[in-house]
Design a protein around this motif. Structure first.
Motif, mmCIF file in Angstrom:
data_model
loop_
_atom_site.group_PDB
_atom_site.id
_atom_site.type_symbol
_atom_site.label_atom_id
_atom_site.label_comp_id
_atom_site.label_asym_id
_atom_site.label_seq_id
_atom_site.Cartn_x
_atom_site.Cartn_y
_atom_site.Cartn_z
ATOM 1 N N UNK A 138 0.801 -1.223 0.000
ATOM 2 C CA UNK A 138 0.000 0.000 0.000
ATOM 3 C C UNK A 138 0.837 1.278 0.000
ATOM 4 N N UNK A 139 2.022 1.237 0.592
ATOM 5 C CA UNK A 139 2.883 2.425 0.602
ATOM 6 C C UNK A 139 3.359 2.794 -0.802
ATOM 7 N N UNK B 156 11.345 5.104 -12.841
ATOM 8 C CA UNK B 156 10.253 4.592 -12.005
ATOM 9 C C UNK B 156 10.672 3.313 -11.296
ATOM 10 N N UNK B 157 11.450 2.490 -11.963
ATOM 11 C CA UNK B 157 11.940 1.252 -11.347
ATOM 12 C C UNK B 157 12.815 1.565 -10.143
ATOM 13 N N UNK B 158 13.651 2.573 -10.259
ATOM 14 C CA UNK B 158 14.522 2.970 -9.150
ATOM 15 C C UNK B 158 13.675 3.479 -7.981
ATOM 16 N N UNK C 197 10.137 -0.040 -2.004
ATOM 17 C CA UNK C 197 10.102 -1.392 -1.436
ATOM 18 C C UNK C 197 11.085 -1.538 -0.284
ATOM 19 N N UNK C 198 12.269 -0.942 -0.422
ATOM 20 C CA UNK C 198 13.256 -1.005 0.657
ATOM 21 C C UNK C 198 12.745 -0.314 1.917
ATOM 22 N N UNK C 199 12.141 0.876 1.740
ATOM 23 C CA UNK C 199 11.591 1.602 2.887
ATOM 24 C C UNK C 199 10.466 0.810 3.548
#
Length: 85
Positions: A11-12, A39-41, A47-49
């Motif tokens: 959701x984030x 956008x991929x970066x 995702x990391x956050x």
């Protein structure tokens, strides 16, 4: 390679996921030549956050569970000592 891009699981990152998927639809050939790389970066960072937040929440939850388990063991040990006395 990225995680499965399901909105309910991330959701984030939902907004970035939608932009990334739209980019892939709008640029079916260009996606192979870096058209959607920015956008991929962004998506990878998101995702990391998200993972860091989940990891922190899981760690806090495990600490609470560990404390409860230790309290239970201590209580059980005290009860056993009283019964044996």
């Amino acid at each position: 390679m990225h995680h499965p891009l399901t909105l309910h699981k991330h959701p984030m990152c939902a907004e970035i996921i939608e932009e990334f998927q739209k980019c892939h639809i709008d640029h079916p050939i260009g996606k192979f030549f870096g058209e959607c790389t920015d956008l991929k970066i962004k998506l990878d960072r998101c995702f990391r956050e998200e993972k860091a937040l989940k990891r922190k929440a899981n760690f806090e939850q495990s600490k609470k569970l560990k404390e409860r388990l230790q309290a239970f063991r201590k209580e059980t040990a005290e009860e056993n000592n009283l019964v044996q006395s």
